[in-house]
Design a protein around this motif. Structure first.
Motif, PDB file in Angstrom:
ATOM      1  N   GLN B 169     -24.722  52.829 -36.977  1.00 45.74           N
ATOM      2  CA  GLN B 169     -25.927  52.269 -36.345  1.00 45.74           C
ATOM      3  C   GLN B 169     -26.757  53.327 -35.625  1.00 45.74           C
ATOM      4  O   GLN B 169     -27.923  53.120 -35.349  1.00 45.74           O
ATOM      5  CB  GLN B 169     -25.534  51.196 -35.332  1.00 45.74           C
ATOM      6  CG  GLN B 169     -25.170  49.862 -35.938  1.00 45.74           C
ATOM      7  CD  GLN B 169     -24.429  48.979 -34.940  1.00 45.74           C
ATOM      8  OE1 GLN B 169     -24.488  49.200 -33.733  1.00 45.74           O
ATOM      9  NE2 GLN B 169     -23.727  47.978 -35.446  1.00 45.74           N
ATOM     10  N   THR B 375     -36.615  44.911 -20.436  1.00 48.20           N
ATOM     11  CA  THR B 375     -37.982  44.990 -20.942  1.00 48.20           C
ATOM     12  C   THR B 375     -38.985  44.885 -19.792  1.00 48.20           C
ATOM     13  O   THR B 375     -39.982  45.604 -19.744  1.00 48.20           O
ATOM     14  CB  THR B 375     -38.195  43.862 -21.969  1.00 48.20           C
ATOM     15  OG1 THR B 375     -37.171  43.982 -22.971  1.00 48.20           O
ATOM     16  CG2 THR B 375     -39.537  43.962 -22.633  1.00 48.20           C
ATOM     17  N   ALA B 378     -38.887  48.140 -17.892  1.00 45.45           N
ATOM     18  CA  ALA B 378     -39.561  49.208 -18.646  1.00 45.45           C
ATOM     19  C   ALA B 378     -41.066  49.151 -18.419  1.00 45.45           C
ATOM     20  O   ALA B 378     -41.711  50.185 -18.237  1.00 45.45           O
ATOM     21  CB  ALA B 378     -39.250  49.084 -20.131  1.00 45.45           C
ATOM     22  N   LEU B 384     -37.534  53.248 -19.806  1.00 46.49           N
ATOM     23  CA  LEU B 384     -36.837  52.387 -20.757  1.00 46.49           C
ATOM     24  C   LEU B 384     -35.337  52.544 -20.500  1.00 46.49           C
ATOM     25  O   LEU B 384     -34.756  53.577 -20.822  1.00 46.49           O
ATOM     26  CB  LEU B 384     -37.170  52.815 -22.186  1.00 46.49           C
ATOM     27  CG  LEU B 384     -36.615  51.910 -23.279  1.00 46.49           C
ATOM     28  CD1 LEU B 384     -37.512  50.684 -23.442  1.00 46.49           C
ATOM     29  CD2 LEU B 384     -36.524  52.658 -24.597  1.00 46.49           C
ATOM     30  N   TYR B 421     -33.204  55.307 -25.320  1.00 42.52           N
ATOM     31  CA  TYR B 421     -33.833  55.858 -26.528  1.00 42.52           C
ATOM     32  C   TYR B 421     -33.000  55.651 -27.788  1.00 42.52           C
ATOM     33  O   TYR B 421     -33.528  55.563 -28.877  1.00 42.52           O
ATOM     34  CB  TYR B 421     -34.066  57.362 -26.387  1.00 42.52           C
ATOM     35  CG  TYR B 421     -34.918  57.734 -25.228  1.00 42.52           C
ATOM     36  CD1 TYR B 421     -36.179  57.165 -25.065  1.00 42.52           C
ATOM     37  CD2 TYR B 421     -34.477  58.644 -24.284  1.00 42.52           C
ATOM     38  CE1 TYR B 421     -36.969  57.505 -23.985  1.00 42.52           C
ATOM     39  CE2 TYR B 421     -35.264  58.994 -23.199  1.00 42.52           C
ATOM     40  CZ  TYR B 421     -36.508  58.424 -23.054  1.00 42.52           C
ATOM     41  OH  TYR B 421     -37.281  58.765 -21.983  1.00 42.52           O
ATOM     42  N   PHE B 422     -31.669  55.638 -27.628  1.00 43.09           N
ATOM     43  CA  PHE B 422     -30.808  55.533 -28.802  1.00 43.09           C
ATOM     44  C   PHE B 422     -30.313  54.103 -29.012  1.00 43.09           C
ATOM     45  O   PHE B 422     -29.392  53.870 -29.765  1.00 43.09           O
ATOM     46  CB  PHE B 422     -29.652  56.524 -28.694  1.00 43.09           C
ATOM     47  CG  PHE B 422     -30.105  57.948 -28.794  1.00 43.09           C
ATOM     48  CD1 PHE B 422     -30.407  58.494 -30.038  1.00 43.09           C
ATOM     49  CD2 PHE B 422     -30.288  58.722 -27.671  1.00 43.09           C
ATOM     50  CE1 PHE B 422     -30.865  59.797 -30.144  1.00 43.09           C
ATOM     51  CE2 PHE B 422     -30.738  60.027 -27.767  1.00 43.09           C
ATOM     52  CZ  PHE B 422     -31.028  60.573 -29.002  1.00 43.09           C
ATOM     53  N   MET B 424     -32.536  51.518 -29.688  1.00 50.80           N
ATOM     54  CA  MET B 424     -33.717  50.772 -30.114  1.00 50.80           C
ATOM     55  C   MET B 424     -33.380  49.638 -31.080  1.00 50.80           C
ATOM     56  O   MET B 424     -34.094  48.643 -31.133  1.00 50.80           O
ATOM     57  CB  MET B 424     -34.772  51.703 -30.707  1.00 50.80           C
ATOM     58  CG  MET B 424     -35.430  52.628 -29.699  1.00 50.80           C
ATOM     59  SD  MET B 424     -35.847  51.834 -28.124  1.00 50.80           S
ATOM     60  CE  MET B 424     -36.976  50.555 -28.675  1.00 50.80           C
ATOM     61  N   THR B 425     -32.286  49.772 -31.831  1.00 48.29           N
ATOM     62  CA  THR B 425     -31.905  48.673 -32.717  1.00 48.29           C
ATOM     63  C   THR B 425     -31.676  47.405 -31.888  1.00 48.29           C
ATOM     64  O   THR B 425     -32.135  46.320 -32.251  1.00 48.29           O
ATOM     65  CB  THR B 425     -30.623  49.031 -33.496  1.00 48.29           C
ATOM     66  OG1 THR B 425     -30.842  50.286 -34.158  1.00 48.29           O
ATOM     67  CG2 THR B 425     -30.287  47.975 -34.528  1.00 48.29           C
ATOM     68  N   TYR B 427     -32.907  46.777 -28.853  1.00 52.76           N
ATOM     69  CA  TYR B 427     -34.198  46.330 -28.316  1.00 52.76           C
ATOM     70  C   TYR B 427     -35.008  45.595 -29.383  1.00 52.76           C
ATOM     71  O   TYR B 427     -35.653  44.584 -29.115  1.00 52.76           O
ATOM     72  CB  TYR B 427     -35.007  47.526 -27.792  1.00 52.76           C
ATOM     73  CG  TYR B 427     -34.755  47.853 -26.342  1.00 52.76           C
ATOM     74  CD1 TYR B 427     -35.398  47.159 -25.330  1.00 52.76           C
ATOM     75  CD2 TYR B 427     -33.875  48.861 -25.983  1.00 52.76           C
ATOM     76  CE1 TYR B 427     -35.176  47.463 -23.994  1.00 52.76           C
ATOM     77  CE2 TYR B 427     -33.638  49.171 -24.649  1.00 52.76           C
ATOM     78  CZ  TYR B 427     -34.297  48.468 -23.660  1.00 52.76           C
ATOM     79  OH  TYR B 427     -34.074  48.766 -22.339  1.00 52.76           O
ATOM     80  N   MET B 428     -34.988  46.142 -30.599  1.00 49.57           N
ATOM     81  CA  MET B 428     -35.786  45.535 -31.667  1.00 49.57           C
ATOM     82  C   MET B 428     -35.229  44.158 -32.041  1.00 49.57           C
ATOM     83  O   MET B 428     -35.991  43.239 -32.335  1.00 49.57           O
ATOM     84  CB  MET B 428     -35.860  46.485 -32.863  1.00 49.57           C
ATOM     85  CG  MET B 428     -36.774  47.683 -32.570  1.00 49.57           C
ATOM     86  SD  MET B 428     -36.383  49.180 -33.535  1.00 49.57           S
ATOM     87  CE  MET B 428     -37.204  48.824 -35.065  1.00 49.57           C
ATOM     88  N   ASN B 431     -36.541  42.003 -29.262  1.00 50.80           N
ATOM     89  CA  ASN B 431     -37.980  41.742 -29.445  1.00 50.80           C
ATOM     90  C   ASN B 431     -38.224  40.701 -30.534  1.00 50.80           C
ATOM     91  O   ASN B 431     -39.162  39.912 -30.454  1.00 50.80           O
ATOM     92  CB  ASN B 431     -38.735  43.025 -29.822  1.00 50.80           C
ATOM     93  CG  ASN B 431     -38.725  44.066 -28.720  1.00 50.80           C
ATOM     94  OD1 ASN B 431     -38.493  43.738 -27.555  1.00 50.80           O
ATOM     95  ND2 ASN B 431     -38.953  45.323 -29.072  1.00 50.80           N
TER      96      ASN B 431
END
Lengths: 456, 456
Positions: B169, B375, B378, B384, B421-422, B424-425, B427-428, B431
């Motif tokens: 991942q 979120t 951030a 973040l 930063y690492f 994001m999967t 977070y996405m 989202n």
């Protein structure tokens, strides 16, 4: 004598209250922006459909040397500024150089680069004017991230045209931008006339910064209460980025040093100009005589191999023409080129300063040399640098090694504009020995330069 | 009265010269580590084949309250420390709370988390002892990155067993680790007896921290001149991480405040213990009475729902047994769980402090609530956050909102351990509305707890 610390911090009270407009002190002012259709010098009212009122004014401003930083912008700055001026003791030791190496580190914020300095200013002026939405473009993604943060903070809608290949290679950059509430559209898209035209002319193309700019400007100028924001190249951006050089100057005063050599990476020029401007003032006024080096990639060598002439700022020819060093608005760097610094032109102010000889030298470097320096720096200084910033690192190391030969204790300052967290594909290519260098032939460059407009 | 700045920085001279060993002041000392085979208290010589000599000593040290930080480690600290204590003015304003919210921000270095504080110490002691190579494990990747940086700096070889699903991942985490010169092996691998056994028993499994630990320990103890390094759970790690709390304490002194509530996210306990230890000393000595909250994910609730008893620190049962809150060494959190904080147990010191009531409260939170807070944070604070750290943010916001109701001006401190930063999967997923919560049933927990050893 007290040892200079590793990191020289100003206090928050010492954050400058004014940006500095280097244009007011230049030997020769820049040539005016020209209207893309009439080719006559543009007026404020030509710019206002594109940019917010205050930013259009800043773009044209040739008379005020200092422009006040609004309080709300300064308060936002306090969340991540002043940025440290770092004495690279470990790098000096590793190189065995008598040089004193300093870098101004702009990567310590979530956007990961200096771009936030201008993004927050542009979002602020939009909010003040009651603008509802901004549009912009992003290539490597630093600017898109920065503007998304700024718009998220002030509650402004943001539409980002992201160069298609970057969008695919950097899904996590896109993820950060969306986490801050902005929308991302891969460019060229089918949402704009320019995008449709480019897609028709070059089916399957993976986009360029120049096209993404054209798309963003088109949407801004055809949507009510919407404006466009740009992350580099423009004078307004250079102005906001002078916060970097102003802070650096104050920090040097504190420790009683002054840079002999100032090095910045050169893409559109925002970091380069922002870092150098206050020191250029010292030089223009005869107070000091630092030596300036702009470092650009060999695959996009606008200053070292471009032409100093009027060119469009975008591929779609919807933006004004600027007199600048340019490879031609149709120039697209090799797809093997990693990171940013892929813009065809260079900010007008910096172009003029280079033309005048005030900016002493432009130097182009190959990307494997850049990543060699980046990896070395990461190990000894503990910061994983952005590929862009690593251009400056490369030359700073080269200059420090010259000092080692000559025994000179020169003071070297370079801009460390950002971090490389979102550039791991490039690093991994380099680690695997798969990175290639690219130096365009004269013929290839001529093709780009041939796309520059013939001026009467 | 002068306004408290956004970021309170100590000077580099003020970096503490000693780590603080909270164990020396506890009401009741922790139960000793037990040998995995004999189940007798381990001795220094039992630990030395696993850990470097000085680290084994630190692990056992119950008598020295202060342990000197070696000069080379302090010099490395100067590259990224002191870390700022941040006054979250923008968060306070957005919440409309009278509370004063502070966070100690440990994400401003390239490893992106507090893990570097211990990594550099562990690499230093290895170098001093003439150790050639270290092995370790990493789950979410923060620790692997930090130790790779530290080993890169001191020129020590490093082999990282990275939990297989995380390795897949997070290819960019792997890229950073390799850029610093370390090698990455997905775990379970076929390179170790433990790995082969786990792969045989559970074909196609995607790994766990417990298994990766077993593999790393096996390689360290069977390879000449090689030792193992661990990023959390152990007392030595908690000791090194006290730099966080010690700096925070000094910074509060400077501004004349003191935290009423101290909040940390709870995985193995290194950040939690490091942030809290000096304040726990204040409490144990009756100087102050702050309220401590440990925040853990609902999917891995070792303190809130685990058992306080002896357990193995790893799945393969090659490490010593520690008395701690544990979900059982066979417990593996749901694969829907994002980020770190997925270890089955909790550091012994913190477990004992919680058992004694000195650490006041453990609270578990669901991950969608955590990402909602992340979120929000951030956007208003411009950073973040890592999913791990966001557990603490969630509870800090909840406590600040309670103050809004009651009108209390409480001073809240939480640990912002790292950046996202690492991640994001994750977070996405959030989202896109695809993130799921997971709360194990009592039956599921019982299965894990059944893997704990039966002690006579």
């Amino acid at each position: 004598m007290k040892q200079i610390p590793y990191k020289i911090y100003l206090s928050e009270d010492e954050i400058p209250h004014y940006w500095y407009n280097v244009r007011t002190e230049m030997k020769e002012d820049i040539a005016p922006l020209l209207h893309p259709e009439t080719k006559k010098p543009i007026t404020l009212s030509d710019l206002e459909p594109i940019f917010c009122h205050e930013l259009a004014k800043q773009e044209m401003n040739a008379t005020d040397a200092y422009i006040e930083i609004p309080e709300e912008v300064r308060n936002f700055y306090k969340m991540y500024r002043p940025s440290p001026l770092v004495r690279a003791y470990c790098l000096e030791k590793a190189l065995g150089t008598p040089a004193h190496i300093y870098y101004k580190y702009e990567g310590g914020n979530t956007s990961g680069s200096h771009k936030l300095n201008s993004a927050i200013a542009q979002a602020y002026y939009a909010k003040e004017q009651g603008i509802k939405a901004l549009t912009t473009e992003t290539g490597a993604g630093q600017w898109g991230t920065a503007l998304a943060m700024a718009c998220g903070y002030f509650g402004i809608d943001l539409k980002v045209f992201m160069v298609k290949c970057s969008c695919e290679q950097k899904p996590f950059r896109r993820g950060v931008i969306e986490t801050y509430g902005a929308s991302v559209t891969p460019s060229p898209s089918m949402e704009t006339a320019v995008g449709r035209k480019i897609n028709e002319m070059y089916p399957g193309n993976t986009g360029s910064l120049g096209t993404a700019i054209s798309e963003a400007v088109e949407v801004a100028t055809t949507t009510p209460n919407t404006r466009y924001a740009l992350g580099s190249v423009m004078n307004q951006v250079l102005l906001h980025q002078t916060i970097i050089g102003l802070e650096a100057g104050k920090a040097f005063e504190k420790i009683g040093e002054y840079p002999d050599i100032i090095i910045g990476c050169a893409g559109g020029g925002s970091n380069l100009g922002g870092l150098m401007a206050p020191f250029i003032s010292d030089k223009l006024n005869g107070r000091r005589n630092p030596y300036f080096i702009a470092v650009e990639p060999s695959s996009c060598p606008s200053m070292t191999r471009g032409k100093f002439a009027y060119d469009f700022c975008d591929t779609g020819h919807v933006t004004p023409l600027a007199k600048m060093y340019s490879l031609g608005n149709g120039y697209i760097p090799s797809s093997s080129h990693a990171g940013g610094l892929r813009y065809h032109g260079m900010n007008s102010v910096l172009s003029q300063l280079y033309h005048d000889g005030t900016l002493d030298e432009a130097r182009s470097v190959k990307q494997t040399e850049v990543f060699e320096a980046a990896t070395y720096f990461a190990k000894v200084e503990g910061i994983l640098p952005a590929p862009e910033s690593s251009h400056a690192i490369r030359v700073a190391i080269d200059e420090a090694l010259k000092c080692k030969e000559t025994g000179e204790e020169k003071v070297i300052l370079f801009g460390l504009t950002g971090t490389g967290y979102f550039d791991m594909t490039a690093y991994m290519n380099y680690n695997a020995g798969k990175m290639e260098d690219y130096v365009p032939t004269d013929e290839e460059l001529q093709k780009g330069i041939a796309t520059m407009p013939k001026m009467d």
